[in-house]
Design an enzyme around this catalytic site. Structure first.
Site, PDB file in Angstrom:
ATOM      1  N   CYS A  49     -15.363 -67.377   5.426  1.00 17.76           N
ATOM      2  CA  CYS A  49     -16.117 -66.160   5.873  1.00 17.76           C
ATOM      3  C   CYS A  49     -15.252 -65.034   5.581  1.00 17.76           C
ATOM      4  O   CYS A  49     -14.270 -64.939   4.925  1.00 17.76           O
ATOM      5  CB  CYS A  49     -16.232 -66.586   7.613  1.00 17.76           C
ATOM      6  SG  CYS A  49     -17.421 -67.734   7.871  1.00 17.76           S
TER       7      CYS A  49
ATOM      8  N   HIS B 114     -17.003 -61.633  10.944  1.00 15.21           N
ATOM      9  CA  HIS B 114     -16.582 -61.830  12.153  1.00 15.21           C
ATOM     10  C   HIS B 114     -15.132 -61.147  12.338  1.00 15.21           C
ATOM     11  O   HIS B 114     -14.544 -60.616  11.519  1.00 15.21           O
ATOM     12  CB  HIS B 114     -16.568 -63.099  12.747  1.00 15.21           C
ATOM     13  CG  HIS B 114     -15.547 -63.980  11.709  1.00 15.21           C
ATOM     14  ND1 HIS B 114     -14.053 -64.088  11.978  1.00 15.21           N
ATOM     15  CD2 HIS B 114     -15.702 -64.893  10.521  1.00 15.21           C
ATOM     16  CE1 HIS B 114     -13.594 -64.833  11.079  1.00 15.21           C
ATOM     17  NE2 HIS B 114     -14.745 -65.499  10.214  1.00 15.21           N
TER      18      HIS B 114
END
Length: 374
Positions: A349, A333
């Site tokens: 992440c 992301h």
């Protein structure tokens, strides 16, 4: 181990003698666009790693009255100046698909990582710094200027902009949108730049006034808005992604094995390490909301309930979420803090700059393999 691997290259990228414009003030578009590796230093400027040339005898008495503190301030100020050659190098890497992260005109791990990846792609050795053969290959990728002029529009300055983004995620959930905080923040991110470099290139520019002409990095501008699924993925299609935890880099490959792009990344932390093994891309969301699950137990989040944060570039996952397989909530992301990518940790992440995350999202295929290694 990760830090050691990243810091192992002790040679400065721009450490060769004679980097053009190393101490040039003010920073100009001409100096950047004409910067060449191996060119002589600016008149009167010290070559990197060397002391300044002797002054005439008439000036030595004045020099002798300078205090050590004053000299220290001058040295520190010189080290903080963006370097024209470094800016041009970063822009060339960005346009060639080897992202250096936020273009700031300064040496750093993200720049070295991009240079190393470019050298490998060109079959060249990389000694931790820019050299003549590498510069020849890089400068040959594009004849276009490294910086260009841009005229602010009414839309640019009208916003809407967020008055304040609270630091706590629970409080961010109360906002209607996680917008940019100012035209300066928006413009820097649109042109892949640090806000410091935007200011250095445009010290007196009225960034809140339509019609103002500014100097920006000549890179593909960050787009906004959602892209219909039927238009994705764009060519070249990415069928495999390699997440290098040690190099803090993401590499995107086409089906034929060709390297498409590389991006600097923040990849997990000791608190929330990134996964290992191979996952798959499940889907892509542009302008995503972010839903916090209490099971994540992020440090600094006190609430025990779920909450959702509205879309926007300052959303915790930025402008794009690339969803990965598994039930642990992992994804690739964007970020509200692009200048920290590759320099700080993430919540497990893979965090890219907003422009890099969107670029990857436009090209990645559903089902693409994402290899995190061991």
């Amino acid at each position: 181990m990760r830090s050691a691997a990243r810091l192992g290259a002790v040679l400065l990228v721009m450490g060769c003698a004679g980097a053009a414009g190393a101490a040039e003030t003010p920073l100009t578009a001409e100096a950047i666009n004409q910067a060449q590796f191996g060119a002589g230093p600016a008149e009167g400027a010290a070559e990197p790693g060397k002391s300044a040339p002797d002054k005439p005898a008439s000036d030595k008495a004045e020099t002798g009255r300078e205090t050590a503190k004053e000299k220290g301030k001058e040295k520190a100020a010189a080290e903080k100046r963006p370097d024209p050659l470094t800016i041009r190098t970063q822009v060339l890497l960005d346009r060639a698909g080897f992202s250096p992260g936020a273009i700031d005109g300064r040496d750093g791990d993200n720049l070295r990582g991009a240079l190393a990846a470019f050298a490998k792609a060109k079959g060249q050795a990389f000694a931790g710094r820019l050299d003549a053969p590498l510069w020849q290959a890089l400068s040959g990728t594009s004849p276009d200027p490294a910086v260009t002029q841009y005229t602010l529009t009414e839309k640019d300055v009208d916003g809407p902009f967020a008055e304040e983004i609270p630091p706590k995620m629970e409080e961010q959930a109360d906002l209607k949108a996680l917008s940019y905080g100012s035209p300066a923040e928006m413009l820097a991110e649109r042109f892949h730049m640090s806000r410091g470099l935007l200011t250095d290139l445009n010290p007196d520019a009225a960034l809140t006034k339509a019609g103002t002409v500014i100097t920006v990095a000549a890179v593909p501008a960050l787009e906004t808005g959602r892209i219909p699924a039927k238009e994705l993925p764009e060519t070249p299609k990415v069928s495999r992604i390699e997440v290098d935890k040690d190099a803090l880099q993401v590499r995107a490959y086409a089906e034929d094995g060709a390297l498409v792009h590389t991006y600097p990344a923040s990849i997990g932390s000791e608190e929330k390490p990134a996964p290992s093994g191979v996952l798959k891309v499940e889907g892509v969301a542009f302008d995503p909301t972010y839903t916090y699950n209490p099971k994540y137990e992020f440090k600094g989040v006190e609430t025990k309930r779920k909450f959702t944060i509205k879309p926007g570039p300052n959303n915790p996952v930025g402008v794009v979420w690339i969803d990965l397989s598994g039930n642990d909530g992992y994804g690739i992301h964007g970020t509200p803090e692009p200048e920290k990518v590759g320099k700080t940790e993430s919540h497990g992440c893979v965090r890219l700059t907003n422009w890099d995350a969107r670029d990857l999202a436009k090209h990645v295929e559903r089902g693409a393999k994402v290899d995190f290694g061991k």
